[in-house]
Design an enzyme around this catalytic site. Sequence first.
Site, PDB file in Angstrom:
ATOM      1  N   MET A 189       0.843  -1.197   0.000  1.00 26.50           N
ATOM      2  CA  MET A 189       0.000   0.000   0.000  1.00 26.50           C
ATOM      3  C   MET A 189       0.878   1.247   0.000  1.00 26.50           C
ATOM      4  O   MET A 189       1.628   1.488   0.942  1.00 26.50           O
ATOM      5  CB  MET A 189      -0.928   0.002   1.213  1.00 26.50           C
ATOM      6  CG  MET A 189      -1.876  -1.186   1.253  1.00 26.50           C
ATOM      7  SD  MET A 189      -3.045  -1.090   2.627  1.00 26.50           S
ATOM      8  CE  MET A 189      -4.071   0.274   2.083  1.00 26.50           C
ATOM      9  N   GLY A 195      -1.775   5.567  -2.188  1.00 30.04           N
ATOM     10  CA  GLY A 195      -2.458   6.111  -3.357  1.00 30.04           C
ATOM     11  C   GLY A 195      -3.798   5.444  -3.618  1.00 30.04           C
ATOM     12  O   GLY A 195      -4.224   4.537  -2.898  1.00 30.04           O
ATOM     13  N   THR A 196      -4.455   5.865  -4.683  1.00 25.17           N
ATOM     14  CA  THR A 196      -5.798   5.389  -5.016  1.00 25.17           C
ATOM     15  C   THR A 196      -5.818   3.900  -5.327  1.00 25.17           C
ATOM     16  O   THR A 196      -6.664   3.157  -4.834  1.00 25.17           O
ATOM     17  CB  THR A 196      -6.352   6.173  -6.224  1.00 25.17           C
ATOM     18  OG1 THR A 196      -6.293   7.571  -5.954  1.00 25.17           O
ATOM     19  CG2 THR A 196      -7.786   5.758  -6.522  1.00 25.17           C
ATOM     20  N   SER A 219      -3.769   1.164  -4.765  1.00 28.11           N
ATOM     21  CA  SER A 219      -3.571   0.164  -3.710  1.00 28.11           C
ATOM     22  C   SER A 219      -4.659   0.253  -2.652  1.00 28.11           C
ATOM     23  O   SER A 219      -5.018  -0.755  -2.027  1.00 28.11           O
ATOM     24  CB  SER A 219      -2.190   0.327  -3.076  1.00 28.11           C
ATOM     25  OG  SER A 219      -2.005   1.622  -2.550  1.00 28.11           O
ATOM     26  N   CYS A 249      13.101  -2.211  -9.816  1.00 27.86           N
ATOM     27  CA  CYS A 249      12.493  -2.179  -8.484  1.00 27.86           C
ATOM     28  C   CYS A 249      11.418  -3.247  -8.341  1.00 27.86           C
ATOM     29  O   CYS A 249      11.382  -3.984  -7.348  1.00 27.86           O
ATOM     30  CB  CYS A 249      11.909  -0.794  -8.224  1.00 27.86           C
ATOM     31  SG  CYS A 249      11.153  -0.605  -6.591  1.00 27.86           S
ATOM     32  N   CYS A 260       9.583   7.510  -8.949  1.00 29.64           N
ATOM     33  CA  CYS A 260       9.132   7.945  -7.618  1.00 29.64           C
ATOM     34  C   CYS A 260      10.133   8.862  -6.918  1.00 29.64           C
ATOM     35  O   CYS A 260       9.736   9.772  -6.191  1.00 29.64           O
ATOM     36  CB  CYS A 260       8.816   6.741  -6.737  1.00 29.64           C
ATOM     37  SG  CYS A 260      10.256   5.704  -6.331  1.00 29.64           S
TER      38      CYS A 260
END
Length: 356
Positions: free
Chosen positions: A13, A16-17, A19, A97, A194
């Site tokens: 999580m 954000g929207t 997750s 990642c 990110c």
Amino acid sequence: MRAKQNKRVLLGMSGGTDSSVAAIILQDAGYEVTGITFRFYEKDAHTEYLDDAAELCTRLHIPHLVYDAREIFQQRIITYFINEYLKGRTPVPCTLCNNLLKWPLLQQVADEQDIYHIATGHYVQKVLHNGRWHISAGSDPDKDQSFFLWGLSQETLQRMLLPMGNLTKKEVRALAAERGFTKMAHKRDSQGVCFCPGDYRTFLREHTETGKIVPGIFYNEAGIPIGTHEGYPFYTIGQRRRLGIYQNQALFVKQIIPETNAVIICNRLQALEHNGMYLSHWYLACPDEIIGSNDEIIVKIRYRKQANRCRVTLTADNRLHVCLHEPLASIACGQAAVFYRNNIVLGGGIIDAVVE
């Protein structure tokens, strides 16, 4: 030994929207959800995302874990990102990642918590093909993230739950609003990498030693100097904007030479075309189905709206040779190349060299 059919799931999580809605969907499906937020990078010590994720977990009455991965993220992702640009290459940090850090960490923590399933808010699906699990494209073509997940192991894929795969972003926002999560419904999507969502050049300036990036010379294809650039790491193959030179015609970066801090410019898109490439650090779910196959295979070197037919063979030095059916422009070493068949991800690798 965990039971495969248990209903426990560890959900990554971000606050954000996507997750957040994934947590709602999994809970509605009867799963016992535990949320986890990884601390990968925090610009200017901003930690609002941790509060957002914790708030949602509180509202859903689910446990929330926080895992500090900043040191390993610095070592494996940020250092790699900087070094690739200093080598004159174009890195793919999101691919690295996801395949080598985020999903393996989810799996590691899930094992520690005796949880079988792992999940995220990625817009992808998975399918079982010839006895092997594969990532497949999500239903929303504008949000599909399958390009970034080509290197996951079979064990990881088997344990994955992907609640967003058959939804569009519009449907996700509507679901959040309908359930009363107004803040999440209207939260802006994150953009870019990110740890440097804006201009990566600023990030490089701030995170490299003084003298590592210095001005150099632009040359044309004939080797004639045509201008001054800000430093070769600030450019990538095929770039045409922000060059700082103007000749009343389109100009493109054709070649980057780190050893001499030189950047070669061309004025023809055709000069950027290549007939193939070599891949290192590759992974194929079913190598025998891909290598040497005469069946149509699609390769993509960009996240969206680009696909080329190809044939794949193995070289003596264990690289994949990708022979393109039609020339492809702006292939940059360091980028990822991902193989598809009928929207199913077959694998991928990192571009090591191009074929003229």
